[in-house]
Scaffold this active site. Structure first.
Site, PDB file in Angstrom:
ATOM      1  CB  SER A 474      -0.994  -0.281   1.251  1.00 30.03           C
ATOM      2  OG  SER A 474      -2.139   0.849   1.019  1.00 30.03           O
ATOM      3  CG  ASP A 485       7.475   5.506 -11.166  1.00 31.77           C
ATOM      4  OD1 ASP A 485       8.250   4.338 -11.621  1.00 31.77           O
ATOM      5  OD2 ASP A 485       6.482   5.479 -10.466  1.00 31.77           O
ATOM      6  CE  LYS A 499      -4.975  -2.421   1.123  1.00 34.08           C
ATOM      7  NZ  LYS A 499      -5.106  -1.306   0.588  1.00 34.08           N
TER       8      LYS A 499
END
Length: 705
Positions: A474, A485, A499
Site C-alpha cells: 500500500s 519512477d 496492494k
C-alpha cells in the site's frame, strides 16, 4: 494494511465433525439461526458490492461457487471434520448462495455452518472416548494432521480412525515434549488431554449466531475482493480499537490457523519486538500468568486465547512456542514477556549509523532509517496541535541529524511495512523530490485525482536507497514506486505485496433504511444483545472504493514494485501477496502524469547488479540464505508424523540437531560463539539482505559519482 495483518480476522476453527451414528441432516433445525438484523445487513452488503464498490460484482452463479468454496474452506480447511457426504449434500447451494444474500436469505450458509458444528462436537466427544483407550506406541503407523490437499473422509470409520490417531499423537507428543520426571506419567498426560478436549467442546458450545454470521459474510466479501470485509458489531469494535493502536499486551497480531494461535505480525516497539524471541508464524500452544501453571490453548477460540495473552501493563505472561517452520513434534520454547501499553500511533522511525567497507577499500557511513508503518496522529492534527506526530516530521528530524553526522548515503527500510496513511506517503516522498505528482487515485466513477507534493525543496539530496519485501504494501509501494519512477534512488529487496486499492470504513447503519430500522425495532432486533457498548450497532464494512496508480500510469495493484537490485525470497508471488488472491483486482494502467525525472539510473543499476552478482557467487552467507529458502519450500508438503515412539523421538532429535546446525552455521559465519548442547538457544538476528543492501549502497556511492 492488508486485512489479515491488521486484525487476523480468519474466524477461529471452533466447530466441525462426524463420528457417532448419523442422524438425518436435511433441512431440520440444528441450532443457530440468522437474526432479522443479519438478514437485513446481508441484503445491504450484497447491494453495496453489486452497485457501489469499485468492482461492482453481480451476485451470479459463478460468484456463488466462489462463496461456497470459501465457506467450506473457512469451516474445515484441514479436512478433519466434514464427511464427503456432507459436502455432497451442500452442493445444491453452490450456484445460488450469493443470490440468496441479495434477498437476505441466509438459510443455506447457516445450514452448512450448523452441520459443521454438529460434526465438530461429535469429533470432540469421540476423541474423549479415545483418551483412555490403550494405545500401542511401538507399531508403525502415521498421522496426517493437516489434510487440505487430501480428500474428505468417505465414511465414519475413516474419520474415527483419524481421530484415534489424533488422540494417540497428542498423548505421544505430551510424553516426548515434557522434560521433567512426569514425562512417563501417562495418567497426567491423559488428564491434560481430557481438559483440552473438554475445553474445545465448551468453546464450541459458546459459538453464537454472530460468530456464524461473521464467518459467512467473510466468505462473501472475500469472494469479491480480498480487502473488502464486513465486521459484525463486536469485530468492528475490535478492528477500530486496533486501528487506534493502543492496547496493553505483548505487541503481536494473532490469528487462528489449524486450531493453533499463530503470530502474524510482531508490532514494532512492543515487548515481543524488543525481546526478539517471537517471529511471524510462531505458534502459541500454552499460556501462563507469571509463575503460574500453563493453560493449554490449542483449539481455543481466538478471543479466549487473546484474553489470556493480553493483560495489564507491568504483569508477566509466559508462552510456550512452537517456532515457525518446525514440526509440531519439536520441543517448545518458553518465552517470558512483560506486558506493556502499546501505543502504536507513537511508533517512530528509528535510525542507525552503519559503517560499510566498499569494494574500493574505503569506509562509507550510511544512515539507516527503519520505518514500520506510515503513521500520523490525526486527532492531534485536527486539534491543530503544532507538535502532532507523523512519519514525515520524524523522518525530517532524522535526516537533519544524519546530515550533521555527515553520512554518505541514506537507506529507508520499508520491509514488513504494510502501509498506513496515504497523506504521509505523499509528504514523505516530498522530502526526497522537489514539487511534483506522487500518486494517482481512480475512484468508482473512473475519475482520476493526482496527489502531489506541493512543498518545494528536499530534505535529503544525496544517494538514497529504499528496501522492500513481499510484505511491503500500500503506502510503502506508493513511496517506493515514486522514488523509482523519479530516478531519485535505488530500490532493493524483493517484489512488494501488490496492494493497489483504497478502502473506506463505513458504518452499516448508514445503509439500513428507516423502514427496516423500524421493522427491526418492532421485532426487538434493532440492537443485538451481544453488541458491546460503543460498537456500531449494525457493524461496519471496509469497502474498496478506489485504485492507486504510479506517476507513470502503472498500477501498483497485483504487480507491486519490482526492485532495481533483487534478492531471492521464500515468499513467492504464487502463494503470498495480492497475486495469490483469486478475487484480487487485475493490474492495469492509465495515462502518465506530467512529472520530471531527477535522474536516469538505468546504467548505474546495471553496474550495481553486476557487482552484486559477483559478490554473491563468493558469499557463503548468500548460500546460507538459499538453503533456508529451500528448507522453507519443503514445508509445503503433506506432513506425515510417525506414531511410533522410537521413530518420533528420532525425528524430533533430528529436527533439533538440524536446527542447532543451521543456527551454528550462521553464528560461525559471523564469528560468534556456537550454541552448545545444554545451553539455552541464542537469540540470533541474521539479516543478510540488509547487510548486502548496504554493500550495494556503498557501490552506489562509488559508481554514482
Amino acid at each position: 494494511m492488508f486485512k489479515n495483518f491488521v486484525f487476523g480476522l480468519a474466524l477461529i476453527s471452533i466447530i466441525a465433525c462426524g463420528s457417532k451414528p448419523r442422524v438425518s441432516l436435511d433441512e431440520e433445525n440444528l441450532g443457530l439461526k440468522p437474526s432479522a438484523q443479519h438478514e437485513v445487513i446481508a441484503s445491504e452488503v450484497a447491494n453495496l458490492l453489486e452497485n457501489h464498490s469499485y468492482k461492482k460484482v453481480p451476485m451470479t452463479d459463478s460468484l456463488s461457487a466462489i462463496v461456497f468454496d470459501n465457506l467450506l474452506k473457512s469451516m474445515d480447511q484441514g479436512r478433519n471434520y466434514l464427511l464427503q457426504s456432507d459436502v455432497d449434500q451442500f452442493q445444491k447451494y453452490k450456484n445460488t448462495v450469493s443470490q440468496d444474500f441479495r434477498k437476505g436469505d441466509l438459510s443455506a450458509p447457516f445450514f452448512m455452518f450448523n452441520v459443521y458444528s454438529d460434526r465438530y462436537l461429535q469429533c470432540m466427544e469421540y476423541a474423549l472416548t479415545q483418551v483412555d483407550v490403550k494405545h500401542d506406541f511401538t507399531v508403525n503407523e502415521n498421522y496426517v494432521a493437516y489434510r487440505e490437499k487430501l480428500p474428505y473422509f468417505k465414511t465414519d470409520k475413516e474419520l474415527k480412525d483419524q481421530w484415534r490417531k489424533r488422540v494417540k499423537y497428542d498423548l505421544l507428543n505430551l510424553r516426548l515434549t515434557t522434560t521433567d520426571k512426569d514425562s512417563v506419567d501417562m495418567e497426567k498426560h491423559k488428564e491434560t488431554l481430557r481438559k483440552r478436549y473438554k475445553n474445545l467442546i465448551s468453546q464450541a458450545k459458546k459459538t453464537n449466531s454472530n460468530d456464524a454470521f461473521q464467518l459467512i459474510m467473510t466468505a462473501l466479501t472475500d469472494a469479491v475482493d480480498p480487502h473488502t470485509t464486513y465486521y459484525n458489531p463486536s469485530f468492528a469494535q475490535a478492528f477500530n480499537e486496533g486501528m487506534s493502536n493502543t492496547f496493553e499486551g505483548i505487541g503481536a497480531r494473532l490469528q487462528m490457523e489449524n486450531e493453533m494461535v499463530t503470530i502474524k505480525e510482531v508490532i514494532a516497539g512492543g515487548p515481543a519486538f524488543k525481546d526478539k524471541s517471537l517471529n511471524v508464524d510462531d505458534r502459541i500452544i500454552a499460556v501462563a500468568q507469571g509463575d503460574g501453571e500453563f493453560d493449554d490453548i490449542i483449539g481455543w477460540r481466538l478471543d479466549a486465547a487473546v484474553a489470556k495473552i493480553k493483560g495489564p501493563k507491568g504483569t508477566v505472561v509466559r508462552l510456550k512456542i512452537i517456532p515457525a517452520g518446525q514440526e509440531l513434534t519439536a520441543q517448545p520454547k518458553i518465552v517470558s514477556l512483560n506486558r506493556e501499553k502499546i501505543v502504536v500511533e507513537e511508533e517512530s522511525a528509528l535510525k542507525e549509523i552503519k559503517m560499510i567497507k566498499g569494494e574500493d577499500g574505503k569506509t562509507y557511513k550510511i544512515g539507516l532509517i527503519k520505518l514500520p508503518k506510515f503513521y500520523i496522529d490525526f486527532a492531534a492534527l485536527r486539534a491543530r496541535d503544532p507538535n502532532y506526530k507523523s512519519t514525515t516530521r520524524d523522518v525530517r528530524l532524522i535526516l537533519d541529524t544524519l546530515k550533521q553526522e555527515k553520512v554518505d548515503a541514506v537507506v529507508l527500510d520499508l520491509r514488513q511495512n504494510g502501509g498506513g496513511s496515504l497523506q504521509e506517503a505523499i509528504e514523505l516522498t516530498g522530502l526526497f523530490i522537489d514539487k511534483g505528482p506522487v500518486v494517482q487515485v481512480r475512484d468508482t466513477r473512473n475519475r482520476v485525482q493526482v496527489d502531489s507534493d506541493e512543498e518545494p525543496g528536499v530534505a535529503w539530496d544525496g544517494p538514497f536507497g529504499v528496501m522492500i519485501n513481499r510484505f511491503s504494501a500500500s503506502a510503502s509501494e506508493i513511496f517506493a514506486g515514486a522514488i523509482q519512477d523519479y530516478g531519485r534512488g535505488i530500490v532493493l529487496g524483493s517484489q512488494s505485496y501488490g496492494k493497489g486499492t483504497v478502502q473506506s470504513a463505513i458504518e452499516m447503519s448508514r445503509f439500513i433504511s428507516a423502514t427496516n430500522k423500524l421493522l427491526l425495532k418492532a421485532k426487538g432486533e434493532d440492537k443485538d444483545p451481544d453488541t458491546p457498548n460503543g460498537a456500531p450497532e449494525y457493524g461496519q464494512i471496509n469497502i474498496t472504493m478506489g485504485k492507486f496508480y504510479r506517476v507513470t500510469g502503472s498500477s501498483t495493484q497485483h504487480k507491486g514494485v519490482s526492485p532495481d537490485v533483487s534478492f531471492p525470497t521464500q515468499y513467492t508471488a504464487e502463494k503470498f501477496g495480492e497475486s495469490s488472491e483469486p478475487s484480487a483486482l487485475p493490474w492495469d494502467q492509465i495515462k502518465p502524469t506530467n512529472y520530471k525525472r531527477v535522474a536516469d539510473l538505468t546504467a548505474v543499476t546495471q553496474k550495481l547488479n553486476a557487482v552484486h552478482e559477483t559478490r554473491m557467487k563468493k558469499s557463503p552467507e548468500y548460500k546460507y540464505l538459499l538453503e533456508d529458502i529451500e528448507e522453507f519450500k519443503k514445508l509445503d508438503n503433506v506432513e506425515e508424523i510417525s506414531l511410533n515412539q522410537v521413530e518420533l523421538q528420532k525425528e524430533r532429535d533430528r529436527v533439533r540437531a538440524k536446527n542447532r546446525a543451521r543456527i551454528n552455521k550462521g553464528l560461525e559465519l559471523r564469528g560468534l560463539p556456537l550454541w552448545k548442547e545444554g545451553q539455552p538457544q541464542p537469540k540470533v538476528d541474521f539479516d543478510f539482505v540488509l547487510d548486502e543492501s548496504l554493500n550495494v549502497m556503498a557501490d552506489f556511492i562509488r559508481l554514482g559519482k
